[in-house]
Design a protein around this motif. Structure first.
Motif, mmCIF file in Angstrom:
data_model
loop_
_atom_site.group_PDB
_atom_site.id
_atom_site.type_symbol
_atom_site.label_atom_id
_atom_site.label_comp_id
_atom_site.label_asym_id
_atom_site.label_seq_id
_atom_site.Cartn_x
_atom_site.Cartn_y
_atom_site.Cartn_z
ATOM 1 N N GLY A 17 0.794 -1.222 0.000
ATOM 2 C CA GLY A 17 0.000 0.000 0.000
ATOM 3 C C GLY A 17 0.827 1.272 0.000
ATOM 4 O O GLY A 17 0.310 2.352 0.275
ATOM 5 N N SER A 18 2.106 1.148 -0.305
ATOM 6 C CA SER A 18 3.016 2.284 -0.178
ATOM 7 C C SER A 18 2.714 3.416 -1.155
ATOM 8 O O SER A 18 2.869 4.589 -0.801
ATOM 9 C CB SER A 18 4.471 1.844 -0.327
ATOM 10 O OG SER A 18 4.684 1.218 -1.568
ATOM 11 N N VAL A 19 2.263 3.107 -2.360
ATOM 12 C CA VAL A 19 1.992 4.171 -3.333
ATOM 13 C C VAL A 19 0.888 5.086 -2.812
ATOM 14 O O VAL A 19 1.037 6.314 -2.789
ATOM 15 C CB VAL A 19 1.644 3.604 -4.724
ATOM 16 C CG1 VAL A 19 1.271 4.735 -5.680
ATOM 17 C CG2 VAL A 19 2.806 2.804 -5.299
ATOM 18 N N GLY A 20 -0.202 4.519 -2.356
ATOM 19 C CA GLY A 20 -1.301 5.316 -1.829
ATOM 20 C C GLY A 20 -0.918 6.088 -0.580
ATOM 21 O O GLY A 20 -1.248 7.271 -0.444
ATOM 22 N N ARG A 21 -0.201 5.432 0.348
ATOM 23 C CA ARG A 21 0.217 6.121 1.568
ATOM 24 C C ARG A 21 1.149 7.278 1.257
ATOM 25 O O ARG A 21 1.017 8.362 1.841
ATOM 26 C CB ARG A 21 0.894 5.148 2.534
ATOM 27 C CG ARG A 21 -0.111 4.260 3.248
ATOM 28 C CD ARG A 21 0.550 3.399 4.277
ATOM 29 N NE ARG A 21 1.320 2.371 3.550
ATOM 30 C CZ ARG A 21 2.339 1.703 4.046
ATOM 31 N NH1 ARG A 21 2.743 1.939 5.274
ATOM 32 N NH2 ARG A 21 2.954 0.791 3.351
ATOM 33 N N CYS A 22 2.081 7.064 0.339
ATOM 34 C CA CYS A 22 3.036 8.117 -0.009
ATOM 35 C C CYS A 22 2.355 9.272 -0.736
ATOM 36 O O CYS A 22 2.668 10.435 -0.483
ATOM 37 C CB CYS A 22 4.177 7.544 -0.848
ATOM 38 S SG CYS A 22 5.307 6.516 0.116
ATOM 39 N N ARG A 23 1.439 8.961 -1.635
ATOM 40 C CA ARG A 23 0.710 10.039 -2.333
ATOM 41 C C ARG A 23 -0.112 10.859 -1.339
ATOM 42 O O ARG A 23 -0.128 12.090 -1.421
ATOM 43 C CB ARG A 23 -0.210 9.456 -3.410
ATOM 44 C CG ARG A 23 0.472 9.200 -4.727
ATOM 45 C CD ARG A 23 -0.520 8.747 -5.786
ATOM 46 N NE ARG A 23 -1.523 9.745 -6.088
ATOM 47 C CZ ARG A 23 -1.402 10.681 -7.030
ATOM 48 N NH1 ARG A 23 -0.303 10.751 -7.735
ATOM 49 N NH2 ARG A 23 -2.369 11.536 -7.259
ATOM 50 N N GLU A 24 -0.787 10.216 -0.417
ATOM 51 C CA GLU A 24 -1.598 10.939 0.563
ATOM 52 C C GLU A 24 -0.713 11.794 1.475
ATOM 53 O O GLU A 24 -1.029 12.946 1.753
ATOM 54 C CB GLU A 24 -2.444 9.967 1.394
ATOM 55 C CG GLU A 24 -3.374 10.639 2.363
ATOM 56 C CD GLU A 24 -4.365 11.602 1.720
ATOM 57 O OE1 GLU A 24 -4.792 12.544 2.418
ATOM 58 O OE2 GLU A 24 -4.718 11.436 0.530
ATOM 59 N N PHE A 25 0.395 11.225 1.936
ATOM 60 C CA PHE A 25 1.339 11.982 2.761
ATOM 61 C C PHE A 25 1.850 13.203 1.991
ATOM 62 O O PHE A 25 1.848 14.322 2.511
ATOM 63 C CB PHE A 25 2.507 11.076 3.162
ATOM 64 C CG PHE A 25 3.621 11.796 3.857
ATOM 65 C CD1 PHE A 25 3.522 12.099 5.215
ATOM 66 C CD2 PHE A 25 4.769 12.173 3.175
ATOM 67 C CE1 PHE A 25 4.560 12.766 5.863
ATOM 68 C CE2 PHE A 25 5.799 12.844 3.812
ATOM 69 C CZ PHE A 25 5.696 13.136 5.170
ATOM 70 N N ALA A 26 2.260 12.988 0.739
ATOM 71 C CA ALA A 26 2.781 14.089 -0.083
ATOM 72 C C ALA A 26 1.702 15.148 -0.315
ATOM 73 O O ALA A 26 1.978 16.350 -0.234
ATOM 74 C CB ALA A 26 3.308 13.552 -1.415
ATOM 75 N N ARG A 27 0.481 14.718 -0.586
ATOM 76 C CA ARG A 27 -0.618 15.662 -0.810
ATOM 77 C C ARG A 27 -0.834 16.533 0.429
ATOM 78 O O ARG A 27 -0.962 17.759 0.328
ATOM 79 C CB ARG A 27 -1.900 14.907 -1.165
ATOM 80 C CG ARG A 27 -3.044 15.809 -1.644
ATOM 81 C CD ARG A 27 -4.312 15.019 -1.913
ATOM 82 N NE ARG A 27 -4.965 14.566 -0.700
ATOM 83 C CZ ARG A 27 -5.575 15.356 0.185
ATOM 84 N NH1 ARG A 27 -5.625 16.635 -0.001
ATOM 85 N NH2 ARG A 27 -6.133 14.856 1.256
ATOM 86 N N GLU A 28 -0.850 15.922 1.606
ATOM 87 C CA GLU A 28 -1.036 16.683 2.844
ATOM 88 C C GLU A 28 0.100 17.673 3.081
ATOM 89 O O GLU A 28 -0.131 18.823 3.479
ATOM 90 C CB GLU A 28 -1.169 15.727 4.028
ATOM 91 C CG GLU A 28 -2.471 14.943 4.020
ATOM 92 C CD GLU A 28 -2.527 13.859 5.082
ATOM 93 O OE1 GLU A 28 -1.594 13.777 5.928
ATOM 94 O OE2 GLU A 28 -3.494 13.069 5.058
ATOM 95 N N VAL A 29 1.331 17.247 2.828
ATOM 96 C CA VAL A 29 2.489 18.134 2.997
ATOM 97 C C VAL A 29 2.420 19.286 2.001
ATOM 98 O O VAL A 29 2.637 20.448 2.357
ATOM 99 C CB VAL A 29 3.811 17.350 2.849
ATOM 100 C CG1 VAL A 29 5.008 18.292 2.777
ATOM 101 C CG2 VAL A 29 3.977 16.358 4.003
ATOM 102 N N LEU A 30 2.100 18.981 0.749
ATOM 103 C CA LEU A 30 2.007 20.031 -0.267
ATOM 104 C C LEU A 30 0.957 21.072 0.109
ATOM 105 O O LEU A 30 1.187 22.282 -0.039
ATOM 106 C CB LEU A 30 1.676 19.423 -1.631
ATOM 107 C CG LEU A 30 2.787 18.617 -2.298
ATOM 108 C CD1 LEU A 30 2.252 17.902 -3.529
ATOM 109 C CD2 LEU A 30 3.972 19.487 -2.640
ATOM 110 N N ILE A 31 -0.174 20.631 0.611
ATOM 111 C CA ILE A 31 -1.227 21.564 1.022
ATOM 112 C C ILE A 31 -0.726 22.455 2.165
ATOM 113 O O ILE A 31 -0.903 23.673 2.139
ATOM 114 C CB ILE A 31 -2.515 20.806 1.402
ATOM 115 C CG1 ILE A 31 -3.154 20.225 0.129
ATOM 116 C CG2 ILE A 31 -3.489 21.717 2.150
ATOM 117 C CD1 ILE A 31 -4.283 19.254 0.390
ATOM 118 N N ARG A 32 -0.047 21.864 3.160
ATOM 119 C CA ARG A 32 0.504 22.650 4.263
ATOM 120 C C ARG A 32 1.510 23.686 3.771
ATOM 121 O O ARG A 32 1.642 24.754 4.345
ATOM 122 C CB ARG A 32 1.171 21.745 5.297
ATOM 123 C CG ARG A 32 0.189 21.249 6.336
ATOM 124 C CD ARG A 32 0.876 20.507 7.442
ATOM 125 N NE ARG A 32 0.641 19.095 7.173
ATOM 126 C CZ ARG A 32 1.530 18.137 7.308
ATOM 127 N NH1 ARG A 32 2.735 18.396 7.726
ATOM 128 N NH2 ARG A 32 1.224 16.891 7.033
#
Length: 144
Positions: A17-32
């Protein structure tokens, strides 16, 4: 990159599940950081490119290693560095030519096209593959 930087890391215990977890983490960081993927215009386009780069690098780590062990995002005034570490010491090679109509094998080409710079380096326990992306233009719109 500038010396004034900020880094966010996601350490992964398994590749599942690493692709989804990494995309979600990156999306949250980018928004911040104000690189909102849903924004219109160039800022949103750059943020979406970053998410695609994250997906490609993490997918490569899942396909050619035993999965990624860490995703690191580092921002500066100049841009953003995406770095994915895995336990396979074999450095990736950008394939030239080949059948572009066939699926697979194009991830690094996508990274190459979207990055101002990218590369890899061997480490004590594997490798890191990184991509640098220029910062999106500042929002020059007038406040309402």
């Amino acid at each position: 990159m500038s010396t004034d930087t900020e880094t966010r890391r996601l350490v992964l215990a398994t590749g599942e599940g690493s692709v989804g977890r990494c995309r979600e983490f990156a999306r949250e960081v980018l928004i911040r950081w104000g690189w909102t993927p849903t924004a219109e215009g160039e800022r949103g386009e750059v943020a979406r490119d970053v998410l695609l780069i994250v997906s490609e690098l993490v997918t490569n780590a899942a396909a050619y290693a035993e999965g990624p062990v860490e995703l690191r995002l580092t921002r500066s005034a100049l841009g953003l560095r995406v770095e994915v570490a895995d336990c396979n010491p074999e450095l990736p090679v950008l394939r030239r030519g080949g059948d572009t109509a066939r699926p697979g094998g194009h991830g690094l080409r996508v990274v190459d096209l979207l990055s101002w710079s990218w590369g890899s380096r061997a480490g004590a326990h594997g490798k890191s593959v990184w991509s640098e992306i220029a910062a999106p233009p500042a929002d020059l719109s007038c406040p309402r």
